[in-house]
Structure formats: C-alpha cells, structure tokens
Scaffold this motif. Structure first.
Motif, PDB file in Angstrom:
ATOM      1  N   VAL A  67       0.842  -1.204   0.000  1.00 58.98           N
ATOM      2  CA  VAL A  67       0.000   0.000   0.000  1.00 58.98           C
ATOM      3  C   VAL A  67       0.875   1.252   0.000  1.00 58.98           C
ATOM      4  O   VAL A  67       0.581   2.226  -0.701  1.00 58.98           O
ATOM      5  CB  VAL A  67      -0.959  -0.019   1.210  1.00 58.98           C
ATOM      6  CG1 VAL A  67      -1.668   1.312   1.370  1.00 58.98           C
ATOM      7  CG2 VAL A  67      -1.957  -1.143   1.069  1.00 58.98           C
ATOM      8  N   ILE A  68       1.957   1.232   0.753  1.00 59.82           N
ATOM      9  CA  ILE A  68       2.858   2.376   0.811  1.00 59.82           C
ATOM     10  C   ILE A  68       3.499   2.626  -0.547  1.00 59.82           C
ATOM     11  O   ILE A  68       3.677   3.777  -0.966  1.00 59.82           O
ATOM     12  CB  ILE A  68       3.922   2.157   1.909  1.00 59.82           C
ATOM     13  CG1 ILE A  68       3.283   2.255   3.296  1.00 59.82           C
ATOM     14  CG2 ILE A  68       5.050   3.167   1.797  1.00 59.82           C
ATOM     15  CD1 ILE A  68       4.181   1.795   4.419  1.00 59.82           C
ATOM     16  N   ALA A  69       3.844   1.569  -1.267  1.00 61.59           N
ATOM     17  CA  ALA A  69       4.445   1.732  -2.593  1.00 61.59           C
ATOM     18  C   ALA A  69       3.464   2.380  -3.562  1.00 61.59           C
ATOM     19  O   ALA A  69       3.838   3.281  -4.331  1.00 61.59           O
ATOM     20  CB  ALA A  69       4.905   0.379  -3.128  1.00 61.59           C
ATOM     21  N   SER A  70       2.209   1.963  -3.531  1.00 58.23           N
ATOM     22  CA  SER A  70       1.224   2.583  -4.423  1.00 58.23           C
ATOM     23  C   SER A  70       0.934   4.023  -3.999  1.00 58.23           C
ATOM     24  O   SER A  70       0.757   4.903  -4.847  1.00 58.23           O
ATOM     25  CB  SER A  70      -0.057   1.759  -4.462  1.00 58.23           C
ATOM     26  OG  SER A  70      -0.659   1.731  -3.189  1.00 58.23           O
ATOM     27  N   GLU A  71       0.917   4.268  -2.713  1.00 54.69           N
ATOM     28  CA  GLU A  71       0.708   5.624  -2.209  1.00 54.69           C
ATOM     29  C   GLU A  71       1.863   6.524  -2.629  1.00 54.69           C
ATOM     30  O   GLU A  71       1.660   7.694  -2.971  1.00 54.69           O
ATOM     31  CB  GLU A  71       0.576   5.575  -0.686  1.00 54.69           C
ATOM     32  CG  GLU A  71       0.506   6.916  -0.014  1.00 54.69           C
ATOM     33  CD  GLU A  71       1.823   7.316   0.613  1.00 54.69           C
ATOM     34  OE1 GLU A  71       2.002   8.539   0.795  1.00 54.69           O
ATOM     35  OE2 GLU A  71       2.663   6.461   0.909  1.00 54.69           O
ATOM     36  N   ALA A  72       3.065   5.992  -2.637  1.00 51.02           N
ATOM     37  CA  ALA A  72       4.230   6.781  -3.046  1.00 51.02           C
ATOM     38  C   ALA A  72       4.113   7.203  -4.511  1.00 51.02           C
ATOM     39  O   ALA A  72       4.412   8.350  -4.851  1.00 51.02           O
ATOM     40  CB  ALA A  72       5.502   5.972  -2.823  1.00 51.02           C
ATOM     41  N   ALA A  73       3.686   6.297  -5.352  1.00 50.10           N
ATOM     42  CA  ALA A  73       3.540   6.619  -6.773  1.00 50.10           C
ATOM     43  C   ALA A  73       2.485   7.712  -6.972  1.00 50.10           C
ATOM     44  O   ALA A  73       2.696   8.661  -7.741  1.00 50.10           O
ATOM     45  CB  ALA A  73       3.172   5.376  -7.558  1.00 50.10           C
ATOM     46  N   LEU A  74       1.364   7.612  -6.291  1.00 44.87           N
ATOM     47  CA  LEU A  74       0.319   8.622  -6.423  1.00 44.87           C
ATOM     48  C   LEU A  74       0.755   9.976  -5.880  1.00 44.87           C
ATOM     49  O   LEU A  74       0.510  11.020  -6.500  1.00 44.87           O
ATOM     50  CB  LEU A  74      -0.953   8.159  -5.707  1.00 44.87           C
ATOM     51  CG  LEU A  74      -1.697   7.004  -6.352  1.00 44.87           C
ATOM     52  CD1 LEU A  74      -2.835   6.543  -5.457  1.00 44.87           C
ATOM     53  CD2 LEU A  74      -2.231   7.427  -7.699  1.00 44.87           C
ATOM     54  N   PHE A  75       1.402   9.966  -4.726  1.00 41.19           N
ATOM     55  CA  PHE A  75       1.801  11.220  -4.108  1.00 41.19           C
ATOM     56  C   PHE A  75       2.860  11.916  -4.947  1.00 41.19           C
ATOM     57  O   PHE A  75       2.811  13.137  -5.133  1.00 41.19           O
ATOM     58  CB  PHE A  75       2.299  10.973  -2.683  1.00 41.19           C
ATOM     59  CG  PHE A  75       2.282  12.201  -1.823  1.00 41.19           C
ATOM     60  CD1 PHE A  75       1.124  12.565  -1.165  1.00 41.19           C
ATOM     61  CD2 PHE A  75       3.402  12.992  -1.683  1.00 41.19           C
ATOM     62  CE1 PHE A  75       1.085  13.702  -0.376  1.00 41.19           C
ATOM     63  CE2 PHE A  75       3.379  14.129  -0.898  1.00 41.19           C
ATOM     64  CZ  PHE A  75       2.217  14.481  -0.243  1.00 41.19           C
ATOM     65  N   LEU A  76       3.817  11.166  -5.471  1.00 38.72           N
ATOM     66  CA  LEU A  76       4.845  11.777  -6.309  1.00 38.72           C
ATOM     67  C   LEU A  76       4.258  12.316  -7.614  1.00 38.72           C
ATOM     68  O   LEU A  76       4.679  13.370  -8.105  1.00 38.72           O
ATOM     69  CB  LEU A  76       5.965  10.786  -6.588  1.00 38.72           C
ATOM     70  CG  LEU A  76       6.861  10.485  -5.386  1.00 38.72           C
ATOM     71  CD1 LEU A  76       7.852   9.396  -5.726  1.00 38.72           C
ATOM     72  CD2 LEU A  76       7.573  11.730  -4.906  1.00 38.72           C
ATOM     73  N   ALA A  77       3.266  11.621  -8.164  1.00 41.69           N
ATOM     74  CA  ALA A  77       2.595  12.131  -9.363  1.00 41.69           C
ATOM     75  C   ALA A  77       1.860  13.431  -9.053  1.00 41.69           C
ATOM     76  O   ALA A  77       1.866  14.364  -9.871  1.00 41.69           O
ATOM     77  CB  ALA A  77       1.631  11.085  -9.904  1.00 41.69           C
ATOM     78  N   MET A  78       1.249  13.522  -7.895  1.00 40.25           N
ATOM     79  CA  MET A  78       0.581  14.756  -7.492  1.00 40.25           C
ATOM     80  C   MET A  78       1.581  15.895  -7.324  1.00 40.25           C
ATOM     81  O   MET A  78       1.320  17.035  -7.734  1.00 40.25           O
ATOM     82  CB  MET A  78      -0.194  14.549  -6.193  1.00 40.25           C
ATOM     83  CG  MET A  78      -1.445  13.739  -6.363  1.00 40.25           C
ATOM     84  SD  MET A  78      -2.355  13.322  -4.849  1.00 40.25           S
ATOM     85  CE  MET A  78      -1.963  14.550  -3.697  1.00 40.25           C
ATOM     86  N   ILE A  79       2.735  15.603  -6.734  1.00 43.37           N
ATOM     87  CA  ILE A  79       3.757  16.627  -6.551  1.00 43.37           C
ATOM     88  C   ILE A  79       4.253  17.130  -7.904  1.00 43.37           C
ATOM     89  O   ILE A  79       4.413  18.337  -8.113  1.00 43.37           O
ATOM     90  CB  ILE A  79       4.924  16.090  -5.690  1.00 43.37           C
ATOM     91  CG1 ILE A  79       4.472  15.914  -4.240  1.00 43.37           C
ATOM     92  CG2 ILE A  79       6.119  17.031  -5.752  1.00 43.37           C
ATOM     93  CD1 ILE A  79       5.501  15.271  -3.355  1.00 43.37           C
ATOM     94  N   VAL A  80       4.480  16.227  -8.841  1.00 43.17           N
ATOM     95  CA  VAL A  80       4.939  16.621 -10.178  1.00 43.17           C
ATOM     96  C   VAL A  80       3.892  17.492 -10.864  1.00 43.17           C
ATOM     97  O   VAL A  80       4.214  18.509 -11.491  1.00 43.17           O
ATOM     98  CB  VAL A  80       5.278  15.380 -11.029  1.00 43.17           C
ATOM     99  CG1 VAL A  80       5.457  15.737 -12.480  1.00 43.17           C
ATOM    100  CG2 VAL A  80       6.518  14.696 -10.489  1.00 43.17           C
ATOM    101  N   GLN A  81       2.627  17.115 -10.760  1.00 42.29           N
ATOM    102  CA  GLN A  81       1.559  17.900 -11.388  1.00 42.29           C
ATOM    103  C   GLN A  81       1.443  19.289 -10.768  1.00 42.29           C
ATOM    104  O   GLN A  81       1.260  20.285 -11.480  1.00 42.29           O
ATOM    105  CB  GLN A  81       0.226  17.157 -11.282  1.00 42.29           C
ATOM    106  CG  GLN A  81      -0.902  17.832 -12.002  1.00 42.29           C
ATOM    107  CD  GLN A  81      -0.653  17.944 -13.500  1.00 42.29           C
ATOM    108  OE1 GLN A  81      -0.015  17.095 -14.108  1.00 42.29           O
ATOM    109  NE2 GLN A  81      -1.149  19.009 -14.087  1.00 42.29           N
ATOM    110  N   ILE A  82       1.550  19.382  -9.463  1.00 37.29           N
ATOM    111  CA  ILE A  82       1.494  20.689  -8.805  1.00 37.29           C
ATOM    112  C   ILE A  82       2.689  21.536  -9.213  1.00 37.29           C
ATOM    113  O   ILE A  82       2.562  22.736  -9.474  1.00 37.29           O
ATOM    114  CB  ILE A  82       1.421  20.518  -7.276  1.00 37.29           C
ATOM    115  CG1 ILE A  82       0.053  19.976  -6.889  1.00 37.29           C
ATOM    116  CG2 ILE A  82       1.686  21.830  -6.557  1.00 37.29           C
ATOM    117  CD1 ILE A  82      -0.062  19.574  -5.448  1.00 37.29           C
TER     118      ILE A  82
END
Length: 102
Positions: A67-82
């Motif tokens: 779950v942490i690995a999938s959360e990391a991918a989503l959070f990093l994608a959000m950071i890149v988009q912001i």
C-alpha cells in the motif's frame, strides 16, 4: 536484542516524522515524513509479531509495504503535477488549489 529498544526506535522515528509533517511546508518533505511514520509502524508490527510469536503482524506489515508503494507513486505524481502548474511545491499553493483559487 530487547524489544524495548525496537519500541524506543519506533517511537523516535514516528516522532521525527510527526514533527516533519507538522512543521514543514514543502510537499516533498511532508511526503518523506509520512513515509517515515509508516515505516516506523511497520517496524512496530514486525516487533510485536516477533515478541508474540504470531506471524499476523508480519503479514500485515508486508501488505502495508504494498500500500505504501502505491501511495508513493500517487503522491509523487501529485507533486509533479502541482510543480508543473505552479512552479513550486509549497503546501500553501496546494491548499489554494483545493479551494479552487488561482
């Protein structure tokens, strides 16, 4: 080794993560603080599993890693988009995006 040392280590890691989460404005540092807190919980689960002789804590820790690995991918994608839209990763700008402000 004594499990008390592991409990102390988990407490220290979780406290460092909590301080980083509350006191920082950079989204990447906030993300790393969340990861540190989740890792300390995983270590605590593994320690309880070893102390009690029950493998359930280790199984839950392995599931949490996924779950942490999938959360990391989503959070990093959000950071890149912001960063692409605002050219900053300040958490105040993220709050402005959530409220619909430009």
């Amino acid at each position: 080794m004594s499990p008390n040392l592991f409990f102390l280590l988990c407490s220290v890691l979780f406290s460092i993560g909590l301080v980083g989460l509350v006191s920082r404005r950079n989204l990447f540092v906030i993300y790393m603080s969340i990861e540190l807190m989740l890792s300390s919980v995983n270590l605590l689960l593994a320690t309880f599993s070893k102390v009690l002789g029950n493998p359930d804590g280790s199984v839950i820790a392995l599931l949490m890693i996924a779950v942490i690995a999938s959360e990391a991918a989503l959070f990093l994608a959000m950071i890149v988009q912001i960063f692409r839209t605002r050219r900053t990763i300040d958490s105040d700008d993220f709050d402005a995006l959530a409220q619909g402000k430009e």
